[in-house]
Write a protein that holds these residues in place. Structure first.
Motif, PDB file in Angstrom:
ATOM      1  N   VAL A  22      10.387  -1.840 -21.159  1.00 55.87           N
ATOM      2  CA  VAL A  22      11.807  -2.169 -21.056  1.00 55.87           C
ATOM      3  C   VAL A  22      12.614  -1.276 -21.994  1.00 55.87           C
ATOM      4  CG1 VAL A  22      13.504  -3.932 -21.695  1.00 55.87           C
ATOM      5  CG2 VAL A  22      11.592  -4.542 -20.234  1.00 55.87           C
ATOM      6  N   TYR A  23      12.096  -1.109 -23.195  1.00 48.32           N
ATOM      7  CA  TYR A  23      12.811  -0.287 -24.169  1.00 48.32           C
ATOM      8  C   TYR A  23      12.918   1.157 -23.686  1.00 48.32           C
ATOM      9  CZ  TYR A  23      14.493   0.752 -28.883  1.00 48.32           C
ATOM     10  OH  TYR A  23      15.261   1.097 -29.955  1.00 48.32           O
ATOM     11  N   ARG A  59      13.225   2.088 -20.712  1.00 47.21           N
ATOM     12  CA  ARG A  59      14.305   2.150 -19.707  1.00 47.21           C
ATOM     13  C   ARG A  59      15.669   2.295 -20.353  1.00 47.21           C
ATOM     14  NH1 ARG A  59      13.652  -0.416 -13.921  1.00 47.21           N
ATOM     15  NH2 ARG A  59      11.499   0.226 -13.664  1.00 47.21           N
ATOM     16  N   TYR A  60      15.822   1.671 -21.527  1.00 45.94           N
ATOM     17  CA  TYR A  60      17.107   1.803 -22.208  1.00 45.94           C
ATOM     18  C   TYR A  60      17.374   3.270 -22.537  1.00 45.94           C
ATOM     19  CZ  TYR A  60      16.562  -3.235 -23.087  1.00 45.94           C
ATOM     20  OH  TYR A  60      16.374  -4.590 -22.968  1.00 45.94           O
ATOM     21  N   PHE A  61      16.287   4.032 -22.665  1.00 43.03           N
ATOM     22  CA  PHE A  61      16.424   5.464 -22.954  1.00 43.03           C
ATOM     23  C   PHE A  61      16.307   6.304 -21.689  1.00 43.03           C
ATOM     24  CE2 PHE A  61      15.476   3.683 -27.026  1.00 43.03           C
ATOM     25  CZ  PHE A  61      16.151   4.482 -27.937  1.00 43.03           C
ATOM     26  N   ARG A  62      16.299   5.664 -20.543  1.00 40.74           N
ATOM     27  CA  ARG A  62      16.212   6.316 -19.241  1.00 40.74           C
ATOM     28  C   ARG A  62      14.971   7.191 -19.108  1.00 40.74           C
ATOM     29  NH1 ARG A  62      20.533   9.746 -19.001  1.00 40.74           N
ATOM     30  NH2 ARG A  62      20.613   9.565 -21.241  1.00 40.74           N
ATOM     31  N   LYS A  99      21.734   7.965 -31.352  1.00 38.85           N
ATOM     32  CA  LYS A  99      20.713   6.943 -31.117  1.00 38.85           C
ATOM     33  C   LYS A  99      19.598   7.439 -30.204  1.00 38.85           C
ATOM     34  CE  LYS A  99      23.441   2.752 -31.799  1.00 38.85           C
ATOM     35  NZ  LYS A  99      24.130   1.675 -31.045  1.00 38.85           N
ATOM     36  N   GLU A 100      19.919   8.375 -29.320  1.00 35.93           N
ATOM     37  CA  GLU A 100      18.886   8.921 -28.437  1.00 35.93           C
ATOM     38  C   GLU A 100      17.794   9.642 -29.232  1.00 35.93           C
ATOM     39  OE1 GLU A 100      21.046  11.302 -25.668  1.00 35.93           O
ATOM     40  OE2 GLU A 100      21.359   9.630 -24.290  1.00 35.93           O
TER      41      GLU A 100
END
Lengths: 257, 356
Positions: free
Chosen positions: B148-149, B151-154, B124-125
């Motif tokens: 925000v999205y 951040r989900y991927f850092r 998914k990354e």
């Protein structure tokens, strides 16, 4: 160690999403979560308090205020996890979009707990200001109040999120509110001591989390700290630990079909 | 963070005016430290044989229902691969499995060299996923949705902000960046979902019916964006039931129905192989007329079909059907000659029953 930091960074991202969404409606949100307990406090505390002058050695207003604080937190957490959680899952696809990223369901749930703990603390604090203004806090022990409030974030979010994940319609959420939350609110010793209820009712109440939350909050506010306080605290910790994982499976089932 | 997409090189897809483009290049020049990995034309055009997604005997069961019944495919790096099929054919189930959104019931599925069921997070990354539903966050602004999205991927916040700005320009949404998502039209939402899926510069972009429900303008913009991404080397996987979309975008495709692959190939190849070069649509007066025309054209006809009240005749040699009809004095009152297309292939393969 590295895994752990990834977990919490992911959870923090979920927290941040909820914070940004909340920021848009914070005024109405605080007003809504604040109005009801304040009404209860004033109507019952002042109205009924005129007849019931003393309860367990303190004024009626003083007796109910800490319990209402615990209830404010419970409701703030339950409503958000229940209704908003239901919407995040069913109508606006917030969880679905999280699943297209590397986030996992346990990370999402952990992020929700962080957020609900924040809400619990925040709404509890707002109500605390009122209680303080009424001169109803008599002990420095109240400084420990944030600890149970943060735990309420898990204790009440977990079952609400579970119900949100299992509910097929909004109506089914209402069942949870009217058949679980409201009775728990009425019977958990907010308005009267539980000991005077018939034993079988008292026994049921005794194993519910709100009862211990109400007792502990009252003990902290009135400085009536004893071994029983520790016991109440352990009950809350135990509840948090026992319920923590409950919504994970239910959400996984919904999000990874 | 891996960057396969050349960051900062995303040109707006709907035609950018000269000065704006210049300004962007100037901006890049001012930031010499940023490594801009440009995928050169050669490597993008070169469809290497190393597949990025491989499925063998892939199956998906939901209880008693088997939505995908053992399908095989290989998707190559840099190509646009399409899954074409009617509703309920198993397209979405397949694409959800390769996006690691849904567990594989049976068979093998490798994405970027990793088994789909095991390496979900790592896959998914590197994947950009555009779901069928526009699941953008209605409580947030456009910019917030992207941040925000990220951040989900850092992603680091500075990098995320810059990337979000670029992508909003790329999808022509920059003028609405602080608007609430609630206020957006369907087309804008879809563009935002695509922009969001590109935040982490994915190597593979997976889109489930990317233009369903969009108006023609928005559809053209999305197509333009996908073509631009492909030129830059992104592998694209999409499902569609729009033939025009598949014909335009897909290098190769599979036609699926009832959970199995019916045919595979490039759009052009499929058209030539399955229906022919030319289609003649005829609206006969009545059944007898229809019979007469069909009989007259027969020597030139490779395949005939009915679309509604039209008789459609296919031929491999352009003009031959017309010649036959003229020669036998059977020219119908109403007819239309056109090149055969993917829609003909699709209807021939999957039939004309309604799928609901």
């Amino acid at each position: 160690m590295k895994q752990g930091s990834r977990f919490w960074r992911s959870a923090a991202a979920v927290w941040w999403r909820n914070f940004l969404a909340w920021r848009k409606f914070w005024r109405s949100s605080i007003l809504l979560n604040f109005g009801e307990p304040l009404t209860n406090l004033l109507a019952l505390g002042l109205g009924l308090g005129a007849y019931v002058t003393v309860m367990q050695g303190v004024s009626f207003l003083q007796f109910i205020a800490p319990g209402l604080l615990a209830v404010t937190s419970m409701n703030a957490v339950t409503f958000d996890s229940g209704f908003e959680g239901y919407d995040r899952l069913n109508s606006n696809g917030v969880y679905q979009s999280m699943m297209t990223s590397p986030l996992t369901v346990p990370e999402i749930v952990a992020g929700e707990y962080l957020w609900e703990a924040t809400r619990s603390l925040l709404y509890g604090a707002v109500f605390f200001v009122v209680v303080l203004a009424f001169g109803l806090v008599h002990s420095a022990w109240i400084a420990l109040l944030p600890i149970p409030l943060l735990l309420f974030g898990v204790v009440f979010a977990a079952p609400a999120l579970y119900v949100a994940a299992r509910a097929k319609t909004h109506e089914q959420l209402f069942y949870y509110f009217s058949l679980v939350i409201t009775p728990m609110f009425m019977f958990s010793g907010v308005f009267f001591p539980v000991q005077h209820l018939p034993w079988f009712v008292a026994d049921i109440i005794y194993v519910l989390p709100l009862y211990h939350g109400v007792e502990l909050t009252r003990e902290l506010a009135l400085g009536q700290i004893s071994l029983a306080s520790l016991w109440n605290f352990l009950w809350i910790v135990g509840y948090a630990a026992a319920l923590m994982y409950l919504p994970v499976r239910a959400l996984e089932r919904r999000l990874t079909a | 963070m891996r960057l396969s997409l050349p960051r900062g090189r995303l040109s707006s897809c709907g035609g950018v005016s000269g000065p704006r483009r210049e300004e962007r290049f100037r901006k890049e020049a001012k930031q010499p430290k940023r490594v801009v990995k440009v995928v050169n034309q050669e490597s993008a055009a070169q469809l290497t044989d190393n597949p990025v997604i491989v499925a063998k005997g892939l199956r998906k069961r939901y209880g008693d229902l088997e939505a995908v019944r053992g399908i095989d495919f290989e998707i190559r790096k840099g190509e646009c691969f399409g899954f074409l099929g009617p509703n309920g054919a198993g397209k979405s189930s397949t694409i959800r499995m390769l996006s690691c959104l849904s567990p594989v019931s049976d068979g093998q599925l490798e994405v970027l060299g990793m088994p789909a069921g095991v390496a979900e997070r790592r896959i998914k990354e590197r994947l950009g996923i555009v779901s069928q539903e526009d699941n953008v966050d209605p409580d947030l602004t456009l910019m917030e949705n992207l941040l925000v999205y990220a951040r989900y991927f850092r992603m680091a916040s500075g990098e995320a902000r810059q990337r979000a700005g670029e992508l909003l320009r790329f999808m022509q949404l920059e003028h609405r960046q602080d608007a609430a998502v609630r206020e957006l039209s369907g087309g804008m939402r879809r563009r935002l979902v695509i922009a969001r899926s590109l935040m982490h510069a994915p190597e593979i972009l997976v889109l489930d019916e990317p233009t369903t429900g969009l108006d023609p303008q928005a559809r053209l913009l999305v197509w333009g964006a996908l073509q631009a991404l492909k030129r830059q080397g992104t592998t694209i996987v999409l499902t569609s039931h729009y033939m025009e979309e598949a014909e335009r975008l897909a290098d190769r495709l599979v036609v699926v129905d009832h959970g199995t692959v019916l045919e595979r190939g490039s759009p052009r190849e499929l058209v030539l192989r399955i229906v022919g070069r030319e289609a003649v649509e005829i609206w006969p007066e009545d059944a007898a007329d229809s019979e007469r025309i069909a009989e007259a054209a027969r020597p030139a006809v490779r395949l005939s079909d009915r679309h509604g009240d039209a008789l459609v005749l296919f031929s491999d040699e352009p003009g031959r059907i017309g010649e036959e009809l003229v020669r036998k004095q059977a020219v119908p009152a109403r007819m239309m000659v056109r090149p055969a297309n993917l829609e003909d292939v699709f209807l021939t393969l999957t039939g004309r029953d309604l799928r609901e």
